[in-house]
Each structure stands twice: as C-alpha cells, then as structure tokens.
Design a protein around this motif. Structure first.
Motif: not given
Lengths: 177, 442
Positions: B363, B365, B384-385, B405-406
């Motif tokens: 989950g 990155f 997160f990414l 995120q979000g």
C-alpha cells in the motif's frame, strides 16, 4: 428525435430546479404560491415528462439499465452483477440501433499512470467483448481508457476506489467515426 | 584537500546498500544532510562584484543562484557572509587564504558581473583554500541579461564538476505536467522549467488531458500523450515554436508512454488494441513501425539504454507488474525485478549502470534504483504515492512526482539523490507530475 430529447431534458432540468426551490423556501415564495393556486384552480396537474421513464431515452439507459460496471482491484473480470447490467445494455443497444457506444475504462489511483491506462483499456475491452458476444455489432462500439485521470470519487480509501474502478458506456447518435 | 574531497564524494556517490527504513518521507532543509556519510563541504561565495555601474542587482542575483545550486545538492554548505573575516579586494586579486581557512571554508568562489545594455558578462574563479591554490582556470560566460539564470547555473556546474569530478546538471530544463484544480476536475498542461522550478512556461493549454511529456535527447522536442482527439494519441511538440503534430503510430485504440531513441529519429511507445497493450517502435520520418512485444499481458513504459541497444520496460506477464530488459529490436526479454511488490515506470540511467523505477508494496509507493541485472535494489523514498522517476543528466539525482493522500490530494515534483539523501520539493508555481529531465544545455 435528438431535438425532442434535448427539449425533454431541458424541461426536466427546469422542473427539478423549481421543485428544489419550493422545498427550500417551504412554500413561502410568492411565485410558488401562485403556481400552486394556478394548478389547483385548473384542476389539472402539469408535470414534465420524466425522460428516464421513456425506455428509448439515454436517461433510461444510464439510470434504469445502468451505464457502468465496477471491477475488483487490478482486474478486468466482469462480475455477475456487471454481466447482468451489460445484458441490459446489449438489449437496449439492439433495440435502439441508431446509437453508438464508447466504453470508457477507468482505474483507481493506486497504480502507476501508464499501467492504469492499460488496465482501463482492459476493462473497457472486457465490456466491449461482452456486448459483442450479446449480439451488438462491433462497429458500433469504441473503447477509450482514462486510467486514473478521471476519478468520480476523490477520497483515498476503498469506498472511493470501488466507484472509480469502472467502465462506463457512453451512448450517442452518430458520434463514432 | 579538495582532491581528498573528491575521493570522499566518489564513495559518497557510489552505490551503498540502503534499507527501506532510511527512505525519506519529508523534505529536509536546504543544504543539510540527513544521515550524512560525510559533512557537506563548506564553501564561501562572497557576492560577485559589480564591475560597472548598474550591475549590482544582477551581481547579487547571480551570486545567490550559484550558491543555491551548490547548497541545493546537499553536498555543499554555504558559509554565511557574516562569518567572513575579509572580502576579496577585487576580482582576481591575491586571496587571503588564512582568512578563509580560519572560518573553515574549503572552497572559495569569487566572481564579477558586468551589465552593458542587455548584455551581461560573468567571470569567476574557484580556489582550494587549504592547499592555497586556484582550482582550474578562471572562466567567463557572456550572454543576454534575460539568460542570467543560465549563466549562474553554468558557473555552478563548473564549480560542482571541478570539486566532485562529476558532470554538473544545473543548466538543464525539465518538462512536466503542470496541474491545477481538484482531483475530480484536474486541469493539466505540458510545461517546461529550469531544473530548479524557475522560468516556467506552458507548452499546451488544458483543453484536453495531457500526460507524461518526454524530452528528446537534445531537448529540442517533446513527446507527450494527448486526448485532444478524444482518444489517447502521441504528439510531437517543437519546444522553440510550440508547434505540435500527431505521431504516426501503428493503428490501434490508444497510443501512449512514448520515448525518443537516442538519435531522436524513432519513438518507442505503448499501443493498445482490443484491450491488449504492447510496445512498438515507429520511425518519425517514414511512419514505419515495428512491434517489439507480442503477449496478452500489459507491456508499457519502455526506456532505451544509453547506447540504444536495449529497452527496459514493465510487463505483468508474470501476473504482476515487473521489470524486463529486451533487445531494442524486440525478442525474448530478461526479467530483472524479483523483490516483493510491483515494479513499474523503469528509466535507464544516463550512465547506463542503473534503472530507476516506481515500486508498490504493502500500500505504499517508492522510488528506487537497481543495477541493470536487478541486483542491489535500493528504495530512495516512501510515501502514499510516489511515481515516475527521471534522471538528472549526470545520473546522480532523480526527480519524481509525489501525490498526497485524500480528497484534497495534490501532486508535486521532488528530487532526491541516488543515495536516498537530500529529498527536496521542487518549487513549481502549481502542482506538478510526470517530470522528464532534459540534457545539460550547450
């Protein structure tokens, strides 16, 4: 045909906004009171046609039959529910043979951009193949993938991701070239 | 002394195992090393001297940018001028080495700036303070005043190169996607900027989705994916004229993920037909194409080796995204990634020794690098990414995009060196994604 639909949609939109106003102002708005009085004195209730009630309308296609199917994480396999929706779409497309379809494939944000473009294409193609197997002419269906570029739901958890992993059938008359 | 520094830099910049735990999440302050094997090298850069009247502002600006470039690498630390014991009497006058040794400056950069009309001349000299000698010959750059930042970057490139023994990367540009607006209605434009986020110019408007611009080897053209026809197609854009035309690809539903060959005459890319994505190569002039992969799996994100003989790409033929290397003419590929998780967006380093990639695991990155045989995998970042690495022209720094995120998530450009140190946000005026780092400018 198209003009009629457009007109129907416009009336629908106008009616909807009028209803919203009436609810919000709880009947205290003078214009709404007058409308109500007018309606009652005539003894005739006027309402716009609900376009989604017309089974040949695009609204019926998108709302009643369902224009989209959802996918599990990193798959392009059609679920049983998705297949049921697509059988409805195929039937509708066969009945309404003037319409062409573009299948838009989408992915959630949990993936790299290029892979998600390819994954969205797999999803769109899975829908296309299913519709063709149900008897829709292949020449009527095009596919496009948006990867993770066009999310419907913006939160970063599964409740949103589940809505974004989708293939949406966009119908139009004579738009495919 | 500076020769000694070179050796230290060499080991600092060399590959050393780095655990995931060291991968950085947040940007660190300018010029500091988080877990330094070495201390950043202290340098003094007295503000360059204005040689003619009216040059004061330009001299101050150029001095500032040179110092920011050097300190921004994390390898150098600027000594504040308040610590100076003396300042140079004039450009080229004898250096009071004792005064600089006393404040532990190891390198001294002096310079002079002259503005005449729209012309500017920058001169500079580099001194090795502890050996008490000039390091290389003084140099000067001349050009128009609107190119003053480039001249500052060129000065910094020479200083960086003389001290580290490595080529510089400051006088370079990056094409990327400038992003504005919310996640579900994001506007994207192809943009170009200096490596440090200055001088942003837009090369397209935001009327259609545009993705993943890629520089040509000389930086004169940019390939990118555009939805202006309603379907993803590859455009070739001339940077100077901003003229664009659609690349003639093999026939298919979509074409995307392009990169130039080293001679700039061919393009490798992904083509999707019937839901299946494979890698193709097309000749720009003739439009002739060759199919390089032929499997039911997703093959995408191709990148040439620097000698042009091989292509690294990602495929999910094993069941998950992994990295493979094949001949530039296609044929049976070798898988190179074998760790846990998924690997995508491989990019061959300009030195040829490493492949940078995006890794998805549990989950999260990561941006990472591995040798071209898949060994010595190191993750440089975690968030997160993180995705889409691109190499600085000297192969020592990687730029990538980080999305937060979000529902209010935005994407920004970051850079990190290949040891995982010196993570920094690149100061673009809007959000940014899909960076592609161009060559060092002539």
């Amino acid at each position: 045909m198209t003009h009629l639909i457009k007109a129907a949609v416009m009336v629908g939109v106008l009616t909807l906004s009028a209803c919203t106003n009436a609810d919000r102002f709880d009947g205290t708005d003078a214009a709404n009171l007058n409308d109500a009085a007018l309606n009652s004195t005539n003894g005739i209730n006027q309402a716009a046609l609900d376009p989604s009630a017309n089974p040949t309308s695009p609204q019926y296609f998108s709302q009643t039959i369902g224009d989209r199917v959802l996918f599990q994480v990193d798959t392009s396999t059609l679920t049983a529910e998705g297949q049921a929706t697509l059988r409805g779409q195929a039937g509708w497309l066969q009945t309404n043979s003037d319409y062409l379809a573009v299948i838009e494939g989408h992915a959630d944000e949990q993936g790299t951009r290029e892979y998600n473009l390819a994954l969205g294409a797999r999803r769109a193609n899975a829908v296309r193949e299913f519709l063709i197997a149900q008897g829709v002419a292949s020449s009527r269906i095009r596919v496009v993938s948006y990867g993770k570029e066009r999310p419907l739901a913006v939160c970063s958890d599964e409740s949103c991701y589940a809505q974004n992993r989708r293939a949406v059938t966009i119908i139009s008359i004579g738009q495919n070239s | 002394m500076l020769r000694l520094m070179r050796l230290i830099f060499a080991s600092f910049l060399a590959l050393a195992p780095l655990s995931v735990a060291q991968a950085q999440e947040a940007a660190i302050d300018l010029g500091t090393l988080r877990e330094g094997v070495i201390e950043a090298l202290p340098f003094a850069l007295p503000s360059f001297q204005p040689e003619v009247g009216g040059s004061e502002q330009m001299a101050a600006d150029i001095s500032r940018v040179v110092a920011e470039d050097l300190a921004g690498t994390g390898l150098f630390r600027q000594i504040p001028s308040s610590a100076f014991i003396s300042t140079p009497a004039g450009f080229g006058s004898p250096v009071a080495y004792a005064d600089w040794r006393a404040i532990n400056a190891q390198a001294l950069v002096t310079g002079a700036v002259a503005v005449n009309g729209n012309q500017v001349t920058v001169k500079f000299r580099l001194y090795d303070v502890f050996s008490g000698a000039e390091m290389g010959d003084g140099l000067q750059f001349a050009g128009t005043t609107d190119g003053w930042r480039r001249m500052a970057h060129k000065v910094a490139d020479v200083v960086y190169s003389r001290i580290t023994g490595e080529a510089g990367y400051f006088d370079s540009r990056v094409v990327y996607i400038a992003e504005t607006g919310p996640k579900d209605d994001r506007a994207k434009r192809v943009a170009i900027m200096d490596f440090d986020g200055a001088n942003v110019q837009f090369l397209t408007d935001s009327s259609a989705i545009v993705l993943a611009p890629r520089f040509s080897p000389t930086g004169d053209r940019v390939l990118y994916t555009s939805y202006e026809s309603g379907f993803p197609r590859i455009n070739v854009l001339n940077v100077a004229t901003v003229q664009r035309q659609q690349l003639q690809t093999a026939p298919g539903d979509m074409a995307f993920s392009p990169r130039f060959s080293l001679d700039g005459r061919q393009v490798i890319y992904s083509l999707t037909n019937g839901g299946n994505t494979d890698i193709y190569r097309s000749d720009l002039a003739s439009g002739q194409f060759t199919r390089l992969t032929n499997t039911p799996a997703i093959e995408t994100a191709p990148s040439f080796s620097p000698d042009g003989s091989q292509i690294v790409f990602e495929s999910d033929r094993s069941g998950t995204q992994q990295l493979y290397i094949m001949s530039a003419n296609g044929g049976e590929p070798q898988r190179i990634s074998f760790g846990n998780g998924r690997y995508g967006t491989p990019v061959w380093s300009p030195r040829g020794d490493l492949v940078a990639f995006t890794k998805q695991q549990d989950g999260r990155f990561h941006i990472g690098v591995m040798r071209t045989d898949g060994s010595e995998e190191r993750l440089l970042t975690a968030s997160f990414l993180d995705e889409g690495p691109t190499w600085a022209p000297n192969g020592r720094v990687i730029m990538f995009a980080r999305e937060t995120q979000g529902a209010d998530g935005t994407s920004s450009l970051y850079s990190v060196d290949i040891t995982g140190r010196n993570l920094r946000r690149v100061g673009t005026p809007q959000g940014g994604s899909d960076p592609s780092w161009g060559p060092l400018q002539p």
